[in-house]
Design an enzyme around this catalytic site. Structure first.
Site, PDB file in Angstrom:
ATOM      1  CG  ASP A  55       4.617   7.430   0.445  1.00  0.00           C
ATOM      2  OD1 ASP A  55       4.413   7.965   1.556  1.00  0.00           O
ATOM      3  OD2 ASP A  55       3.711   7.262  -0.389  1.00  0.00           O
ATOM      4  NE  ARG A 274       5.171   5.669  -3.888  1.00  0.00           N
ATOM      5  CZ  ARG A 274       5.718   4.685  -3.178  1.00  0.00           C
ATOM      6  NH1 ARG A 274       4.990   4.024  -2.312  1.00  0.00           N
ATOM      7  NH2 ARG A 274       6.975   4.360  -3.341  1.00  0.00           N
ATOM      8  CE1 TYR A 282      -0.965   5.205   4.072  1.00  0.00           C
ATOM      9  CE2 TYR A 282      -0.811   7.037   2.529  1.00  0.00           C
ATOM     10  CZ  TYR A 282      -0.213   6.153   3.409  1.00  0.00           C
ATOM     11  OH  TYR A 282       1.144   6.218   3.614  1.00  0.00           O
ATOM     12  N   PRO A 370      -0.180   7.045   9.206  1.00  0.00           N
ATOM     13  CG  PRO A 370      -0.153   5.581   7.371  1.00  0.00           C
ATOM     14  CD  PRO A 370      -0.680   5.727   8.776  1.00  0.00           C
TER      15      PRO A 370
END
Length: 656
Positions: A55, A274, A282, A370
């Protein structure tokens, strides 16, 4: 499959075959479409990604999107990061904010780090590919490669043979492990990428593709990499993290900012705001079921690694862990869009190509956590580096020797990324008592520039002219441009279009068209007649037929530093204001480094690049926007510039 079997199969030829429709594959297809290269683009999945997966978009990738003409689409949809907050437990074990920092490095780019799900990003790329190729290049889905050979002696022009099988839709659908919520568990653990290999089918489902070049962009468990016999060296840690994309219901005040939250005993959460009100979490998972795994996971002593039992991982389980870490703040999910879990592994391939005919890129070359938001970005930048070089060779514009620079340049980036990720993952996975928050924030701050993607520094090579002993650890600048690092991306500046006095950011006039660019900073020629004579001499040299490279290969641009009221259009050599066959003049190649009546902030290029207005400089940019060479803006030194180009451009001879 025997040779007689192959003789009966349908066969096709193509310049470049891309295996894998992930970020690296899409960027490769975009470049090849832009440069008009015959391309096949295949993926074994039956559908594209609609949610989840990667993302993060770093500033450098947004700069690249702008160079292809669709950054505006991204800016309308993404969530933009401006601040990062750090939480740690107090003496009672309750988290509280202890620090706040800016996201990234302010001023390094016109773009900030942003977030939007991978499906939307691939849509922008796909639309641009269709536009540039006139619809000729598209992802061909549910195609599985089954065999790959190089130089089998059948076709010297197309020496790579790949056998493809068309999969039934039920074989091409990723499994979801019985979960109702979409998830990415099938992508995150060893062996899953290969579950479809060996699918039985009739020979009419097979096709032989003969290609000049193959790009393996098929993920961490790359089939292409395995066919080439390239090792993926590194290790998989015991750290397991869950990922949730949710619409949160919470009283955490910084939920719309990037947050690193360390709890006393329950692990760590990273909060990533987002698009469309979503937040990605996470979450460190310390209580996860494991089972024994054989096959690729066997240990040297004959035992087996403990492998995560992903069938036991659910969105509810991950959210429950996050709730504990958020204490005393509450956390619920109004909507859960996607989830996954992964074990942190850091690996780099021992080679990025075979015979400079088959290349691997993206996760096929390097895997990591990530946390820093680098996976999709570095993957796209791999093929942004590679594909224009392949296109130049395919089109007969450059010697194949330029292809060797892909591995030397991008492997160094991968190694730097793994080193950074190892530090970051250790810090995120440690308890507050095991590390100091000062150490955590120090690593975070030092990595801020790295995570923008703007600090990549390529070593000296056929395509980068700087002393061989000046390595990437320290930027190297010519005395002629003391703030412009050779081997790094060309930073932006604000100046004025000479023809109409319109202010521009210079990089807006440097789209990704596949051209090398010669930027001649002639200095303040109006105040210094010698610079004016020098400018005219350079113009005459560039206009000679033997030096008049195709505009498709070399674009020549001029940036002067004279006051606007002292500069006239007819002052400038015709080579910087050429006419086409119809007699129409190109007005867009000459810029003034001066404020305008409408923009007092314009006119900072010479200062930005450290170029003296009484000396000037000539700057050569590669098609991917990295600085290749800097020299004096004189006829003799421009000759040297052409000598540099003649080392790899076909048909160009060093000027006498």
């Amino acid at each position: 499959m025997t040779a007689p079997d192959l003789l009966s199969l349908k066969e096709s030829k193509v310049d470049v075959l891309i295996v894998g429709a992930g970020p690296a594959g899409y960027m490769a297809a975009l470049w090849l479409a832009r440069l008009g290269v015959s391309t096949r683009f295949i993926d074994k999945r039956s559908t594209r990604i609609f949610t989840g997966q990667a993302d993060g978009l770093q500033p450098r990738v947004l700069e690249v999107f702008e160079s292809f003409g669709f950054a505006d689409r991204a800016l309308k949809e993404v969530a933009v990061g401006f601040e990062a907050c750090f939480y740690e437990p107090d003496e009672k074990g309750r988290i509280r904010r202890v620090d706040k920092h800016p996201e990234g490095v302010p001023g390094m780019s016109r773009f900030n780090g942003s977030v939007c799900h991978q499906g939307r990003i691939e849509t922008w790329l796909s639309d641009a590919i269709a536009e540039f190729s006139g619809g000729a290049i598209r992802v061909e889905r549910a195609l599985l490669p089954e065999a790959l050979d190089i130089n089998d002696g059948t076709d010297a022009e197309h020496p790579v043979r790949v056998v493809l099988r068309k999969l039934p839709d039920d074989n091409a659908e990723p499994e979801q492990y019985g979960h109702k919520v979409q998830n990415g568990l099938y992508r995150q653990f060893d062996g899953d990428q290969n579950q479809q290999n060996g699918v039985n089918g009739a020979t009419e489902d097979l096709e032989v593709v003969r290609a000049k070049y193959v790009l393996g962009c098929d993920g961490a468990h790359s089939w292409v990499r395995q066919q080439l016999g390239i090792e993926h060296k590194g290790e998989t840690t015991d750290f397991v993290w869950g990922v949730l994309d949710i619409v949160p219901v919470t009283d955490l005040p910084d939920i719309r900012k990037r947050c690193a939250i360390h709890s006393q005993n329950d692990g760590t959460v990273m909060v990533i705001p987002r698009e469309n009100g979503l937040v990605r979490l996470y979450i460190q998972l310390r209580e996860v079921d494991h089972h024994e795994a054989a096959g690729d996971n066997t240990l040297p002593n004959g035992g087996a690694k403990k492998r995560v039992d992903r069938s036991k991982i659910s969105a509810d389980h991950i959210l429950a862990t996050a709730k504990k870490i958020f204490y005393p703040y509450s956390l619920e999910s109004a909507e859960t869009h996607w989830f996954t879990a992964y074990q942190i592994g850091q690996r780099v391939a021992t080679a990025f190509h075979k015979d400079n005919r088959v290349f691997i890129a993206g996760d096929a070359c390097h895997t990591h956590s990530p946390k820093a938001g680098q996976g999709m970005n570095v993957s796209m930048m791999d093929t942004f580096n590679l594909a224009w070089k392949v296109a130049y060779v395919v089109k007969g514009l450059a010697d194949p020797s330029i292809l060797a620079t892909y591995e030397t340049e991008r492997k160094a980036v991968a190694e730097d990324l793994i080193a950074f990720d190892q530090k970051l993952s250790r810090l995120y996975s440690s308890k507050p008592g095991e590390i100091s928050m000062e150490e955590f924030r120090s690593v975070f701050d030092k990595g801020a520039a790295f995570t923008t993607g703007c600090t990549v520094n390529y070593d000296a090579s056929l395509l980068v002219d700087k002393p061989a002993d000046k390595l990437r650890d320290e930027p190297y600048c010519s005395p002629l441009a003391t703030k412009l690092a050779i081997g790094m991306r060309f930073p932006d500046s604000r100046l004025i279009m000479q023809c109409d006095a319109r202010p521009w950011f210079l990089n807006q006039q440097l789209p990704s068209t596949g051209q090398f660019r010669l930027l001649v900073f002639v200095g303040d020629y109006a105040q210094n007649p010698a610079l004016g004579e020098q400018m005219n001499g350079v113009g005459e040299f560039l206009a000679r037929p033997e030096n008049d490279l195709s505009e498709a290969v070399l674009q020549k641009m001029l940036v002067h530093a004279s006051p606007q009221d002292k500069a006239e259009w007819d002052d400038f050599p015709l080579v910087f204001r050429p006419r086409d066959k119809r007699g129409v003049m190109n007005y867009w190649l000459i810029f003034a480094d001066t404020p305008s009546l409408h923009d007092a902030k314009a006119g900072d290029a010479y200062e930005t690049y450290g170029i003296r207005k009484d000396v000037g400089a000539a700057v050569l940019l590669r098609p991917d926007g990295y600085v290749a060479k800097v020299t004096e803006p004189t006829v003799d030194r421009i000759k040297d510039m052409f000598g540099f180009l003649a080392r790899f451009l076909v048909g160009l001879k060093p000027s006498a």
